[in-house]
Write an enzyme that holds these catalytic residues in place. Structure first.
Site, PDB file in Angstrom:
ATOM      1  CE1 TYR A   1      -4.238  -1.003  -0.188  1.00 26.99           C
ATOM      2  CE2 TYR A   1      -4.237  -1.467   2.167  1.00 26.99           C
ATOM      3  CZ  TYR A   1      -4.882  -1.479   0.941  1.00 26.99           C
ATOM      4  OH  TYR A   1      -6.156  -1.957   0.858  1.00 26.99           O
ATOM      5  CD  GLU A   2      -1.978   4.666   0.180  1.00 23.10           C
ATOM      6  OE1 GLU A   2      -1.591   5.482  -0.678  1.00 23.10           O
ATOM      7  OE2 GLU A   2      -3.143   4.247   0.220  1.00 23.10           O
ATOM      8  N   GLY A   3       2.732   3.122  -1.909  1.00 20.59           N
ATOM      9  CA  GLY A   3       4.154   3.060  -2.220  1.00 20.59           C
ATOM     10  C   GLY A   3       4.756   1.870  -1.516  1.00 20.59           C
TER      11      GLY A   3
END
Length: 585
Positions: free
Chosen positions: A431-433
Site C-alpha cells: 500500500y501507498e508506495g
C-alpha cells in the site's frame, strides 16, 4: 477469543514512551487533557470490540459483490459505517472550523490502532476519507473547504484517492487520465483508475473522489499532474446531492485478503470535476494525502500485529501438547515450550516497537503545532514516516506469519482465523508506495544531502544513553543500543558519501538502512518504556510492568543486536548484483 482493544498498552505508550502530556492544555489543543484522552480511548475500544471486531470474520467470508455498477458490502457493514459516522470518529483530529474536534494526531491514530486491529477491511474506509480531508484542507480553495469538509468530517460523505492506473502503478509520471476544461471552470475527467479502496459503496450519501489527471497542455512526467475533486453525485446550487456523475465502478478485484474492503476499478467517462490547487500542482497535494495514508498504513500494521498476537497467545495458553521443560507437567500448554514462548514474545515485542515508532511519528506532527521549533519536528516527521510505514507493515506480516506458526497445522486452516490476519496483513507493505519505495524515499529525500534529520535522531538517542548511564540493570541493553546507534551513524555517513559516487550502492542498501533505523528506534523507545516500568514496579501492576521490561530486553537481544550485520550489508553495496542474470534457461 475475540479481539480485545489494547487500551492499557496504548495508554502506557502514550504516557511513558511518547509523552502525550506535552500536548495537554496547549494553545494547539486547549481543551485536551488526560480525562478527555481516556474517555475517547474507552469509546474507541467499545466501538472496536463491540461493533467492528464481530464483523471481521463475517466480512472475510462474505466479501463484497458488484451488482451492475453498485457495490454490495458485507452483512452488517452499512450499520457499522453509520455507527462510525454518528460517533463523530471522522472528525477526531480535523479542524473545528469545519466541524472537527481538533484533537491530537496521536489520539486519532491511537483509535485507528484499535479499529485496524478489530477490522482492517472496514477501517480502510475512514482511512481514505481522512486523507481526503487533509488534502482538501491543505490545498483546497476556501469555497471547497466550506462545501466539502463539513460533509466529509461528519461522515455524511466519504472520500477516496484515485491515483493508480493499469499502465502506471507507482510510476505516476506515466498516468494518462485526462482532464479537459468545460469552459465554465469545471473539467471533464476521462480515464480509468485501478486499486481504488472503497471506491464505490452505499454507506454514504456521496463519495468524493480525489483524482490525479493531466490537463491538455500539461508538461510530461510528474510536473504535469493536477489534482481534481470529482463527486459521485454532482451538487446542486445549494451544495446538496444532485444528479449522478459519470464515474462508476466497473470491476472489483479478487484479493488475497481484506475481502470486505471493495477494491474497485473506476471508470471516469467525461466526469465533471473541479481543480484542487494550481494547475500541474497535483504532486504536492498528492503527497499530503500520501503522508497521511502512509502513517495510517503503519498503524494498520500495528493493529493487525496486535490482533494476530492476541489470537496466537490465547491459543498457546489453551492448546496442550507434550511435556513442559519449565514445570515438568505432562500435557502442558504449548506456551510452556520455549520455542513457542519465544515466538509469542517476539510477536509482542515487535508489535509494541511498531506502535511506539508510529506514535512517535504522530507525536512529531502534533509537536509542530505546539512547539515554536516546528522545523525540527517537521524534519523528524518526514524522516519517521517511511520507517513507520515500512518497518511496521513488514513486522505485521512477520508477526501474522508467526501467529500461523504458533497454531501449527490449525493455523493453516481457515476456521481458526489466524490465516486471515496473515492474508490481510500482506497488502500493507504494498500500500501507498511499496516498502522498497519507502526505503528509497528515506535514503533519498529524507536523509537528504546533509543528514540533518538522522543526526538529530542520533543525538536524541545518545542523550538518552548518557542520561541513563548509571542504570546498571540495563547495562547489556544499553551496550546493544550504543552499538546500534553507532552502526546507524556510520551507515548514514556511508550513504551520504556514496550518493553521488555510487548511487547503485545507495539504492541497494536502502531497505537494510530502513530496517536498521526501525530496529534502532524501536529498541530505544522500548527501553524508554522499560525504565519507566522498572520505576513503577513497587506501586503498579508488577506482572504487567515486568513484561514491559522483559519485552524490551528480548527485543534488544534478538533484534537490536543485528545492527552490525545490517551495517555490513549496507556497505556491501551493489557488487553482488552487478552482472547477475538469474537465467531461467
Amino acid at each position: 477469543m475475540t479481539y480485545r482493544p489494547s487500551i492499557k498498552d496504548i495508554t502506557f505508550c502514550l504516557d511513558h514512551v511518547i509523552g502525550m502530556s506535552d500536548s495537554y492544555n496547549t494553545s494547539a489543543f486547549p481543551d485536551f487533557d488526560e480525562s478527555l484522552r481516556d474517555a475517547v480511548l474507552d469509546a474507541a475500544g467499545q466501538l472496536a470490540g463491540d461493533v467492528l471486531a464481530p464483523l471481521n470474520r463475517v466480512g472475510d467470508l462474505n466479501g463484497t459483490k458488484l451488482d451492475g455498477d453498485r457495490v454490495v458490502v458485507a452483512p452488517g457493514f452499512l450499520d457499522a459505517i453509520k455507527a462510525y459516522a454518528e460517533g463523530g470518529w471522522y472528525g477526531l483530529a480535523a479542524d473545528p472550523a469545519f466541524g472537527g474536534q481538533g484533537l491530537p494526531k496521536m489520539l486519532e491514530q491511537a483509535c485507528f490502532d484499535m479499529f485496524h486491529g478489530a477490522n482492517m477491511a472496514f477501517t480502510l474506509l475512514p482511512t481514505l476519507s481522512q486523507g481526503s480531508i487533509e488534502a482538501i484542507h491543505a490545498h483546497g480553495s476556501q469555497a471547497q473547504k466550506d462545501l466539502f469538509l463539513p460533509k466529509l468530517i461528519s461522515g455524511v460523505w466519504c472520500g477516496t484517492m484515485n491515483l493508480t492506473e493499469p499502465g502506471a502503478g507507482s510510476d505516476l509520471a506515466a498516468l494518462t487520465t485526462k482532464a479537459e476544461p468545460n469552459g465554465d471552470g469545471t473539467y471533464a475527467i476521462t480515464g480509468q483508475k485501478i486499486f481504488i479502496t472503497w471506491g464505490e459503496h452505499d454507506g454514504a450519501d456521496n463519495i468524493i473522489h480525489l483524482v490525479l489527471a493531466r490537463l491538455p497542455d500539461a508538461p510530461k512526467g510528474t510536473r504535469g499532474i493536477s489534482l481534481f475533486l470529482c463527486p459521485k453525485y454532482l451538487l446542486d446550487s445549494e451544495g446538496n446531492k444532485g444528479v449522478r456523475n459519470t464515474v462508476k465502478c466497473v470491476g472489483l478485484e479478487h484479493k488475497l485478503g481484506i475481502h470486505a474492503s471493495p477494491t474497485c476499478v473506476m471508470s471516469f467517462e467525461g466526469a465533471q470535476a473541479e481543480l484542487i490547487g494550481p494547475p500541474n500542482g497535483g504532486l504536492a497535494a498528492m503527497f499530503t494525502m500520501m503522508n497521511a495514508a502512509r502513517l495510517a498504513v503503519g498503524f494498520e500494521g500495528v493493529g493487525l500485529a496486535d490482533a494476530a498476537w492476541q489470537k496466537a497467545q490465547a491459543y498457546a495458553l489453551d492448546r496442550r501438547q507434550g511435556k513442559s521443560l519449565i514445570t515438568g507437567q505432562d500435557y502442558a500448554p504449548i506456551y510452556d515450550h520455549p520455542d513457542v514462548r519465544l515466538m509469542l514474545a517476539q510477536m509482542k515485542a515487535k508489535t509494541e516497537a511498531a506502535r511506539a515508532i508510529c506514535m512517535a511519528t504522530a507525536a512529531a506532527i502534533d509537536a509542530a503545532k505546539v512547539d515554536e521549533d516546528n522545523a525540527r519536528h517537521k524534519r523528524r516527521e518526514d524522516f519517521l514516516v517511511p520507517i513507520a510505514k515500512a518497518w511496521s507493515t513488514d513486522r505485521a506480516v512477520e508477526v501474522a506469519s508467526l501467529g500461523v506458526q504458533v497454531h501449527g497445522g490449525m493455523g493453516f486452516i481457515e476456521e481458526t482465523g489466524a490465516a486471515q490476519y496473515y492474508r490481510d496483513a500482506r497488502i500493507a507493505p504494498i500500500y501507498e508506495g511499496t516498502n522498497g519505495i519507502q526505503a528509497a524515499d528515506l535514503v533519498g529525500r529524507k536523509l537528504g544531502s546533509d543528514g540533518v534529520a538522522a543526526r538529530e535522531l542520533e543525538a536524541d538517542i545518545r542523550s538518552f544513553l548518557e542520561i541513563n548511564a548509571l542504570q546498571a540493570d540495563f547495562k547489556a541493553e544499553f551496550e546493544l543500543l550504543h552499538a546500534a546507534v553507532t552502526a546507524f551513524s556510520v551507515a548514514s555517513d556511508h550513504l551520504l558519501t556514496q550518493k553521488t559516487k555510487a548511487p547503485l550502492d545507495v539504492a541497494t542498501g536502502a531497505t537494510t538502512y530502513l530496517q536498521l533505523s526501525g530496529d534502532l528506534i524501536g529498541g530505544w523507545l522500548l527501553l524508554k518504556g522499560a525504565l519507566v516500568a522498572q520505576s513503577q514496579l513497587a506501586t503498579g501492576d508488577a506482572a504487567w510492568l515486568n513484561d514491559r521490561i522483559k519485552l524490551a530486553r528480548l527485543f534488544c537481544a534478538h533484534t537490536l543486536s543485528h545492527a552490525p550485520a545490517h551495517l555490513a550489508a549496507i556497505k556491501s553495496g551493489y557488487g553482488a548484483l552487478d552482472g547477475l542474470t538469474l537465467s531461467l534457461d
